[in-house]
Design a protein around this motif. Structure first.
Motif, mmCIF file in Angstrom:
data_model
loop_
_atom_site.group_PDB
_atom_site.id
_atom_site.type_symbol
_atom_site.label_atom_id
_atom_site.label_comp_id
_atom_site.label_asym_id
_atom_site.label_seq_id
_atom_site.Cartn_x
_atom_site.Cartn_y
_atom_site.Cartn_z
ATOM 1 N N ALA A 193 8.603 -1.529 -4.814
ATOM 2 C CA ALA A 193 8.208 -0.830 -3.588
ATOM 3 C C ALA A 193 7.676 0.547 -3.940
ATOM 4 C CB ALA A 193 9.393 -0.720 -2.639
ATOM 5 N N LYS A 194 6.613 0.939 -3.276
ATOM 6 C CA LYS A 194 6.010 2.258 -3.494
ATOM 7 C C LYS A 194 5.993 3.016 -2.156
ATOM 8 C CE LYS A 194 4.822 1.646 -7.875
ATOM 9 N NZ LYS A 194 3.432 1.574 -8.333
ATOM 10 N N PRO A 195 7.150 3.535 -1.739
ATOM 11 C CA PRO A 195 7.215 4.197 -0.428
ATOM 12 C C PRO A 195 6.328 5.427 -0.321
ATOM 13 C CG PRO A 195 9.240 4.541 -1.680
ATOM 14 C CD PRO A 195 8.454 3.517 -2.417
ATOM 15 N N ASP A 196 5.914 5.983 -1.457
ATOM 16 C CA ASP A 196 5.017 7.135 -1.427
ATOM 17 C C ASP A 196 3.574 6.723 -1.161
ATOM 18 O OD1 ASP A 196 5.365 5.872 -3.982
ATOM 19 O OD2 ASP A 196 4.052 7.396 -4.845
ATOM 20 N N ILE A 197 3.296 5.427 -1.243
ATOM 21 C CA ILE A 197 1.941 4.926 -0.953
ATOM 22 C C ILE A 197 1.995 4.206 0.384
ATOM 23 C CG2 ILE A 197 0.028 3.478 -1.735
ATOM 24 C CD1 ILE A 197 1.016 3.845 -4.586
ATOM 25 N N CYS A 198 1.674 4.910 1.424
ATOM 26 C CA CYS A 198 1.735 4.316 2.763
ATOM 27 C C CYS A 198 0.641 4.932 3.631
ATOM 28 C CB CYS A 198 3.106 4.489 3.388
ATOM 29 S SG CYS A 198 3.607 6.209 3.604
ATOM 30 N N TYR A 199 0.186 4.151 4.604
ATOM 31 C CA TYR A 199 -0.933 4.580 5.453
ATOM 32 C C TYR A 199 -0.654 4.190 6.900
ATOM 33 C CZ TYR A 199 -3.019 4.777 0.852
ATOM 34 O OH TYR A 199 -3.245 5.055 -0.465
#
Length: 835
Positions: A193-199
């Motif tokens: 999971a990459k919670p810092d990559i969100c839009y």
């Protein structure tokens, strides 16, 4: 004196790194033990095979990490152009065995687990299959990711992280029953999971105009709802290389998942309502879109993942310090069918509304960036959306599409003055009946390259479905025949044949499938043919054991295994196959001494939940199976089995066991097919029409090694133009009439004549896919199959030639063509930091 002896901390770090990424059995064993303790929290003495699967998966993922990070660093440092493959499906199949193969870790893993008292095959069987695809479209996308990494092309796959797959198929009383596919219930050790990559992704609402700081008129979208897309990354390791690309899947979350105000006032359901509503977007693969709510959700899914993906590309561009004007220099964005085609309007919105480019500049970038792969010739499969629904859900995009259409139709009128019929045909908005947004037209107008997926398919696209667009822009069109990866569908699926090929040819065939052509030098060697037959027999025994376990049907591996596995659809004509089976059944009942070779007919595939006739076909297959398998007068020479829940895992058992591959779709209806290639790769002979990639398979293998029957695409079109009457074919074939009467009488439904009446009437009243027209030719062709099977040496030669001549159908070849001719991509060597 200075020495090279490491300090204690350096030594510990080196040992730790070795355990973390070492490829020998001891290091891998320690990695498994460490993950059992530190990641899973399980005592080895109490660990189940499922625990060991998770621990091994995490240990293998550790060994991917250096390659994964270094691959990303290399692309970033070298400023390489990236292929972005947008697909609503990625039917990956289980990861563990594939990653062990690609890393060269199979024997190390077997040894490491044996030292821990575990069996690798048992551990591999614990892995759930990712529910991220349905059929050929998603499996093709997965093959292409494998080839992109293996060939070291910079690439990322973008899609949706469905919480639940399309459905798990059960067969109850012969009927398909859909069960929830809970593939994520135990987590997924391969993803990060990459919670810092969100839009944020907008939905609904309205638009309004405003003047920007320079006094220019701009449009602002005021959404009704906003959903957040969170990235989950999965490493895609290439075979025998250090390249490890990324599959980035988007999961929907609420921007604000808990309404504390509502909770404090006692409205507990309202407090979490936004979270539930938002997460619905990625809850399940392809919701049933028969009701309006299903169509709305499917449109939401498509827009959601496309918007997240394009925003991600722009973010990466910004991180690299590259101006947005160079977007198309850095990205080749491929639309895998029409599902992501809303991307044309979304990129325009992002460039115009968010980045404030002018229209002409934004449009030039958009067309230069996008390529469109068409996967269907069926009009009903060319996606359209009703104008009211589209306006309600994506108001800004509809405005943009109207403007694209206005400018485009001006071009059409300038090129073909006075031809308003052409203008109506080419418009992005369908005017017949309820107005519709035509997504294939949007993709065609907004892409610099348009391709079909087999030579015949591309020819038909250029001359029928997209003929007007081809006449306007012939330079945009090309063919890219599909391919499959030999790593999964031969090396993993058929270990016996893999071992024979390695001993006979060396191992280069795994990355150069044309090397299999050298098998022809061994075709006259009796010992080689004998070993080939022994491997096939073992594969048939393996499948027979699986079918017996799953269905209770006992099959003899000495019989001819006649297999049709694919999505259940009228145009794929599983019911034509059934008509032949029932013809043999009737002949044997009339003459028990009839000399036909024993044959096992094996089916598999899912029907869309709302597809009435397809579900009736599944019921009929199982009803015929129940009757034939229980009849001692015929079951010594005929048996029928339906393999439930056809997926990648059981496909790996099915393809290697096939003697005969059924590719019998109505000519001109199948875009390509990839199952036909997987069967061919494993030495099955094809019975088929001149449809899709069958045409090219026959060209490669030779007419004498392919069982051809049926009308051509031109003959089908001509017959339908003249006014096809199924009654004409019934009147001239008494045996066909008798078979249909038997089905309609209730013979296979305990006397109930209503169960299969819709199927029979569909054939006798309209027969939209010309089943009856091809019946006699199909039955005659099957007699040629029986004759060839009666000569084992002849059959073996034909089988070897099928494998030897399948080099064209590697996904590696297809990806090279995309990279060279559409994407303008170059391979990038990656050197991983391996301790």
């Amino acid at each position: 004196m200075k020495t090279n002896t490491p300090t204690t901390s350096q030594g510990a770090a080196a040992v730790g790194a070795t355990v973390r990424v070492g490829l020998d059995p001891a290091a891998l064993q320690q990695g498994i033990v460490d993950h059992l303790r530190y990641s899973i929290g399980q005592l080895p003495a109490l660990a189940t095979p499922a625990h060991y699967y998770r621990a091994l998966a995490l240990a293998v993922r550790d060994r991917l990490q250096d390659r994964w990070i270094r691959t990303t660093e290399t692309y970033f440092e070298q400023e390489r152009k990236l292929a972005c493959y947008l697909s609503a499906e990625f039917l990956l199949g289980p990861h563990l065995a594939n990653n062990l193969l690609n890393l060269g870790l199979e024997e190390a893993a077997r040894g490491a687990l044996a030292a821990l008292g575990q069996d690798l095959d048992t551990i591999i069987d614990c892995e759930p299959e990712p529910g991220l695809g349905n059929g050929g479209l998603g499996r093709l996308a997965a093959c292409y990711l494998d080839s992109l990494a293996t060939l070291a092309y910079p690439a990322v796959g973008y899609g949706i992280r469905y919480e639940f797959g399309i459905f798990a198929q059960q067969i109850r009383d012969g009927w398909q029953i859909e069960r929830t596919d809970k593939w994520l219930h135990a987590g997924n050790p391969w993803e990060i999971a990459k919670p810092d990559i969100c839009y944020e992704v907008n939905w609904g609402g309205h638009t309004e105009t405003y003047a920007d700081e320079a006094g220019l008129q701009r449009v602002r979208w005021v959404p009704f709802r906003v959903v957040k897309g969170l990235a989950y990354d999965t490493p895609i390791q290439g075979f025998g290389v250090d390249t490890c690309n990324t599959l980035r899947l988007w999961s929907a979350e609420a921007v604000e998942s808990f309404d504390f105000q509502a909770f404090n006032t006692g409205d507990y359901f309202e407090a979490v309502e936004a979270k539930l509503r938002s997460e619905t977007v990625t809850k399940v693969l392809y919701p049933n879109d028969e009701p309006a709510i299903g169509k709305r959700l499917r449109l939401a899914q498509q827009y959601f993942f496309v918007s997240c993906s394009l925003q991600d590309m722009l973010r990466i561009l910004d991180l690299a310090g590259v101006p947005v004007e160079r977007f198309a220099e850095r990205y080749a964005v491929q639309l895998n069918d029409t599902h992501p085609s809303i991307g044309v309007a979304e990129l325009m919105r992002l460039l115009i509304d968010e980045r404030h480019l002018d229209w002409d500049q934004a449009w030039a970038i958009t067309v230069a960036a996008f390529g469109y792969t068409n996967h269907t010739l069926l009009p009903e499969a060319l996606e359209t959306w009703s104008l009211p629904l589209f306006r309600e859900c994506l108001p800004r995009h509809l405005e943009i599409i109207f403007e694209i259409n206005r400018r485009f139709l001006d071009q059409v009128r300038a090129r073909f003055p006075g031809d308003e019929a052409r203008v109506a045909r080419m418009s992005l908005i369908g005017e017949v009946g309820d107005k519709q947004v035509r997504m294939a037209h949007l993709a065609s107008v907004g892409s610099h390259a348009i391709n079909g997926v087999a030579a015949l398919h591309t020819d038909l696209l250029e001359n029928s479905v997209l003929a007007d667009f081809h006449e306007l822009w012939p330079e945009r069109f090309s063919n890219k025949t599909n391919g499959v990866t030999p790593r999964r569908f031969l090396a993993l699926a058929n270990p016996g044949l893999r071992a024979l090929l390695d001993r006979t040819l060396g191992t280069d065939w795994l990355v150069d499938l044309t090397a299999l052509r050298r098998l022809e030098a061994h075709i006259e060697d009796p010992a080689f043919r004998s070993e080939w037959r022994a491997i096939k027999h073992a594969n048939k025994r393996r499948l027979a054991d699986y079918i017996a376990t799953q269905t209770g049907v006992e099959l003899d591996p000495n019989w001819l295994f006649d297999i049709q596995v694919k999505r259940i659809h009228e145009y794929k004509r599983q019911h034509l196959n059934l008509l032949h089976i029932l013809t043999l059944y009737r002949r044997l009942k009339a003459d028990p001494g009839l000399g036909i070779p024993p044959r096992a007919f094996i089916f598999g595939g899912k029907a869309a939940p709302g597809y009435f006739l397809a579900k009736r076909i599944i019921k009929l297959i199982n009803a015929v199976a129940g009757t034939i398998n229980a009849d001692p007068e015929v079951n010594e020479r005929l048996k029928v089995a339906f393999v439930p829940n056809f997926n990648v895992r059981n496909a790996e058992l099915i393809y290697p066991a096939a003697d005969l591959s059924e590719q019998i779709s109505t000519a001109g209806k199948e875009a390509s097919g990839t199952g036909n290639m997987k069967f061919m790769l494993n030495g099955a002979l094809t019975i088929g029409t001149l449809d899709g990639a069958n045409v090219e398979i026959r060209e490669q293998v030779g007419d004498e090694n392919f069982f051809l029957f049926g009308l051509t695409a031109d003959e089908v079109a001509r017959l339908q133009r003249q006014g096809y009457r199924s009654a004409d074919w019934l009147d001239s074939h008494a045996e066909l009439r008798a078979v249909l009467d038997m089905i309609g009488s209730g013979h296979f439904a305990s006397g109930d004549s209503e169960v299969f009446r819709p199927l029979v009437e569909n054939l006798t009243d309209s027969d939209p896919f010309l089943v009856l027209a091809d019946y006699a030719a199909y039955v005659a062709c099957q007699e040629r199959v029986a004759s060839a099977w009666s000569d084992p040496e002849r059959w073996t030669r034909m089988a070897i030639l099928n494998t030897a001549r399948c080099g064209r159908f590697s996904s590696d070849r297809a990806i090279r063509e995309y990279a060279d001719e559409i994407w303008g991509l170059q391979p990038v060597a990656v050197s991983a930091h391996i301790a």
